[in-house]
Design a protein around this motif. Structure first.
Motif, PDB file in Angstrom:
ATOM      1  N   PHE B  33      -2.769  11.315  -0.252  1.00  0.00           N
ATOM      2  CA  PHE B  33      -1.888  10.692   0.586  1.00  0.00           C
ATOM      3  C   PHE B  33      -0.460  11.173   0.228  1.00  0.00           C
ATOM      4  CE2 PHE B  33      -5.229   7.600   1.826  1.00  0.00           C
ATOM      5  CZ  PHE B  33      -5.913   7.776   0.858  1.00  0.00           C
ATOM      6  N   PHE B  34       0.294  11.445   1.408  1.00  0.00           N
ATOM      7  CA  PHE B  34       1.716  12.312   1.008  1.00  0.00           C
ATOM      8  C   PHE B  34       2.579  11.337   1.781  1.00  0.00           C
ATOM      9  CE2 PHE B  34      -0.412  15.973  -0.240  1.00  0.00           C
ATOM     10  CZ  PHE B  34      -1.768  15.675   0.338  1.00  0.00           C
ATOM     11  N   TRP B  35       3.896  11.224   1.198  1.00  0.00           N
ATOM     12  CA  TRP B  35       5.038  10.853   1.789  1.00  0.00           C
ATOM     13  C   TRP B  35       5.980  12.046   2.023  1.00  0.00           C
ATOM     14  CZ3 TRP B  35       5.677   6.694   4.288  1.00  0.00           C
ATOM     15  CH2 TRP B  35       4.738   5.432   4.070  1.00  0.00           C
ATOM     16  N   TYR B  36       6.647  12.195   3.247  1.00  0.00           N
ATOM     17  CA  TYR B  36       7.336  13.112   3.638  1.00  0.00           C
ATOM     18  C   TYR B  36       8.819  12.529   4.108  1.00  0.00           C
ATOM     19  CZ  TYR B  36       3.930  16.944   3.527  1.00  0.00           C
ATOM     20  OH  TYR B  36       3.049  18.045   2.883  1.00  0.00           O
ATOM     21  N   ARG B  37       9.804  12.995   3.730  1.00  0.00           N
ATOM     22  CA  ARG B  37      11.281  12.703   4.273  1.00  0.00           C
ATOM     23  C   ARG B  37      11.721  13.808   5.350  1.00  0.00           C
ATOM     24  NH1 ARG B  37      15.251  11.835  -0.113  1.00  0.00           N
ATOM     25  NH2 ARG B  37      14.989  14.174  -0.209  1.00  0.00           N
ATOM     26  N   GLN B  38      12.002  13.303   6.507  1.00  0.00           N
ATOM     27  CA  GLN B  38      12.566  14.211   7.678  1.00  0.00           C
ATOM     28  C   GLN B  38      13.897  13.682   8.016  1.00  0.00           C
ATOM     29  OE1 GLN B  38      10.568  14.690  11.148  1.00  0.00           O
ATOM     30  NE2 GLN B  38      11.068  16.823  11.458  1.00  0.00           N
ATOM     31  N   GLY B  59      11.138   8.906 -10.142  1.00  0.00           N
ATOM     32  CA  GLY B  59      12.787   8.637  -9.826  1.00  0.00           C
ATOM     33  C   GLY B  59      12.702   7.180  -9.316  1.00  0.00           C
ATOM     34  N   ARG B  60      13.612   7.222  -8.322  1.00  0.00           N
ATOM     35  CA  ARG B  60      13.595   5.948  -7.311  1.00  0.00           C
ATOM     36  C   ARG B  60      12.527   5.705  -6.725  1.00  0.00           C
ATOM     37  NH1 ARG B  60      17.412   5.882  -3.737  1.00  0.00           N
ATOM     38  NH2 ARG B  60      17.852   7.939  -3.661  1.00  0.00           N
ATOM     39  N   PHE B  61      11.773   6.459  -6.365  1.00  0.00           N
ATOM     40  CA  PHE B  61      10.469   6.431  -5.505  1.00  0.00           C
ATOM     41  C   PHE B  61       9.265   6.006  -6.328  1.00  0.00           C
ATOM     42  CE2 PHE B  61      12.572   8.285  -1.765  1.00  0.00           C
ATOM     43  CZ  PHE B  61      13.527   9.073  -2.503  1.00  0.00           C
ATOM     44  N   THR B  62       8.523   5.201  -5.802  1.00  0.00           N
ATOM     45  CA  THR B  62       7.496   4.557  -6.064  1.00  0.00           C
ATOM     46  C   THR B  62       6.167   4.541  -4.860  1.00  0.00           C
ATOM     47  OG1 THR B  62       8.240   3.342  -7.759  1.00  0.00           O
ATOM     48  CG2 THR B  62       5.876   2.764  -7.100  1.00  0.00           C
ATOM     49  N   ALA B  63       5.213   5.334  -4.821  1.00  0.00           N
ATOM     50  CA  ALA B  63       4.261   5.443  -3.983  1.00  0.00           C
ATOM     51  C   ALA B  63       2.935   4.496  -4.543  1.00  0.00           C
ATOM     52  CB  ALA B  63       3.432   6.559  -3.769  1.00  0.00           C
ATOM     53  N   GLN B  64       2.558   3.457  -3.550  1.00  0.00           N
ATOM     54  CA  GLN B  64       1.418   2.615  -3.942  1.00  0.00           C
ATOM     55  C   GLN B  64       0.464   2.609  -3.044  1.00  0.00           C
ATOM     56  OE1 GLN B  64       3.728  -1.031  -3.076  1.00  0.00           O
ATOM     57  NE2 GLN B  64       3.834  -1.386  -5.533  1.00  0.00           N
ATOM     58  N   LEU B  65      -0.745   2.936  -3.729  1.00  0.00           N
ATOM     59  CA  LEU B  65      -2.075   3.030  -3.004  1.00  0.00           C
ATOM     60  C   LEU B  65      -3.124   2.130  -3.110  1.00  0.00           C
ATOM     61  CD1 LEU B  65      -3.988   5.087  -1.060  1.00  0.00           C
ATOM     62  CD2 LEU B  65      -4.576   6.246  -3.214  1.00  0.00           C
ATOM     63  N   ASN B  66      -3.677   1.539  -2.055  1.00  0.00           N
ATOM     64  CA  ASN B  66      -4.771   0.400  -2.207  1.00  0.00           C
ATOM     65  C   ASN B  66      -5.669   0.898  -1.203  1.00  0.00           C
ATOM     66  OD1 ASN B  66      -6.590  -1.714  -1.537  1.00  0.00           O
ATOM     67  ND2 ASN B  66      -4.780  -2.987  -2.266  1.00  0.00           N
ATOM     68  N   LYS B  67      -6.886   1.830  -1.720  1.00  0.00           N
ATOM     69  CA  LYS B  67      -8.021   2.177  -0.738  1.00  0.00           C
ATOM     70  C   LYS B  67      -8.890   1.127  -0.349  1.00  0.00           C
ATOM     71  CE  LYS B  67      -8.261   6.913  -2.979  1.00  0.00           C
ATOM     72  NZ  LYS B  67      -9.211   7.690  -3.532  1.00  0.00           N
ATOM     73  N   ALA B  68      -9.041   0.174  -0.936  1.00  0.00           N
ATOM     74  CA  ALA B  68      -9.958  -1.290  -0.502  1.00  0.00           C
ATOM     75  C   ALA B  68      -9.238  -1.497   0.830  1.00  0.00           C
ATOM     76  CB  ALA B  68     -10.198  -2.163  -1.413  1.00  0.00           C
ATOM     77  N   SER B  69      -8.025  -1.691   0.928  1.00  0.00           N
ATOM     78  CA  SER B  69      -7.251  -2.291   1.932  1.00  0.00           C
ATOM     79  C   SER B  69      -6.794  -1.138   2.858  1.00  0.00           C
ATOM     80  CB  SER B  69      -5.988  -3.143   1.524  1.00  0.00           C
ATOM     81  OG  SER B  69      -6.636  -4.153   0.989  1.00  0.00           O
ATOM     82  N   GLN B  70      -7.199   0.165   2.682  1.00  0.00           N
ATOM     83  CA  GLN B  70      -6.657   1.272   3.307  1.00  0.00           C
ATOM     84  C   GLN B  70      -5.023   1.301   3.847  1.00  0.00           C
ATOM     85  OE1 GLN B  70     -10.942   0.908   5.579  1.00  0.00           O
ATOM     86  NE2 GLN B  70      -9.502   2.368   6.492  1.00  0.00           N
ATOM     87  N   TYR B  71      -4.192   0.944   2.493  1.00  0.00           N
ATOM     88  CA  TYR B  71      -2.634   1.183   2.980  1.00  0.00           C
ATOM     89  C   TYR B  71      -2.324   1.925   1.683  1.00  0.00           C
ATOM     90  CZ  TYR B  71      -1.127  -2.558   0.076  1.00  0.00           C
ATOM     91  OH  TYR B  71      -0.745  -3.292  -1.083  1.00  0.00           O
TER      92      TYR B  71
END
Lengths: 112, 114
Positions: B33-38, B59-71
Motif C-alpha cells: 500500500f502506498f501514499w502519494y502526494r500531488q 517524520g510527521r507522516f504515519t501510515a496505518q494499515l488494517n488488512k482485516a478491515s481493508q483500510y
C-alpha cells in the motif's frame, strides 16, 4: 530522486497533427506506464508495459499508441491530435515485485 | 465498487493539527500500500509505503494499515500549509505476480488553513 524524464514539458499543437510524447528512465525499471490526468481529476491509466516488446492498454480507452523497443524508452504517439486530447500526460516506471511507481514531470498538451 | 476508494474532500484542517486521510480497498488479498502526494499541476510523488499491519512512521507522516478491515490511512502531524495537496492512495493487489501493478484511488484534496 527518480530519474525519469519527459519531453516536451508543454506542447501546443493544431488539430490533425501527429505527435509523439517521449518518456525515458535511467533506473533500469522493467515496467512503464502512461497516465492521462485532467486538472483536478483522477489519474487514468492509458497504457503500460511489462518489458521490451510488451504493451497493454489501460483502463481508459485512448486513441494513442505506445511502443517499447528499449527498456529505458516508452514513447506515446497520437496519429491525429484532436482538442479532446488536451490533457496532462504522466509517465511512470517501476520494478517488478516492488511496484513503487516513480513519475516523470509530465507533458501538458493543448490541441487547438 | 471501485477497487480503491477515497473521499474526494476537500478536507480542511487548521495549521498545527493532525490531518487524517483514509482509504479502503476491495481486494482482500492486497499486499502493499502506498501514499502519494500531488501538488496542483505537478506529478505524484511517493510519501511512503506499508506492507504489514500496524503503523509505520516517517517524520510527521504515519501510515496505518488494517488488512482485516481493508483500510489504510495516513496521518500528518503538525500540519503545515505546504501539506495542502491531493493525497493518492495506491494498492498492489498481488505482490508476487510479475504482471501486477498498483491501482490508484481518485485522491483526497487536503487544505491546511493558517
Amino acid at each position: 530522486e527518480a530519474d525519469i524524464y519527459q519531453t516536451p514539458r508543454y506542447l501546443v499543437i493544431g488539430t490533425g497533427k501527429k505527435i509523439t510524447l517521449e518518456c525515458s528512465q535511467t533506473m533500469g525499471h522493467d515496467k512503464m506506464y502512461w497516465y492521462q490526468q485532467d486538472p483536478g481529476m483522477e489519474l487514468h491509466l492509458i497504457h503500460y508495459s511489462y518489458g521490451v516488446n510488451s504493451t497493454e492498454k489501460g483502463d481508459l480507452s485512448s486513441e494513442s499508441t505506445v511502443s517499447r523497443i528499449r527498456t529505458e524508452h516508452f514513447p506515446l504517439t497520437l496519429e491525429s491530435a484532436r482538442p479532446s486530447h488536451t490533457s496532462q500526460y504522466l509517465c511512470a516506471s517501476s520494478v517488478s515485485r516492488e511496484e513503487t511507481q516513480y513519475f516523470g514531470p509530465g507533458t501538458r498538451l493543448l490541441v487547438l | 465498487q471501485k477497487e480503491v476508494e477515497q473521499n474526494s474532500g476537500p478536507l480542511s484542517v487548521p495549521e498545527g493539527a493532525i490531518a487524517s486521510l483514509n482509504c479502503t480497498y476491495s481486494d482482500r488479498g492486497s499486499q502493499s500500500f502506498f501514499w502519494y502526494r500531488q501538488y496542483s499541476g505537478k506529478s505524484p510523488e511517493l510519501i511512503m509505503f506499508i506492507y504489514s499491519n500496524g503503523d509505520k512512521e516517517d517524520g510527521r507522516f504515519t501510515a496505518q494499515l488494517n488488512k482485516a478491515s481493508q483500510y489504510v490511512s495516513l496521518l500528518i502531524r503538525d500540519s503545515q500549509p505546504s501539506d495542502s495537496a491531493t493525497y493518492l492512495c495506491a494498492v498492489n493487489p498481488n505482490l508476487y505476480s510479475s504482471a501486477s501493478k498498483i491501482i490508484f484511488g481518485s485522491g483526497t484534496r487536503l487544505s491546511i488553513r493558517p
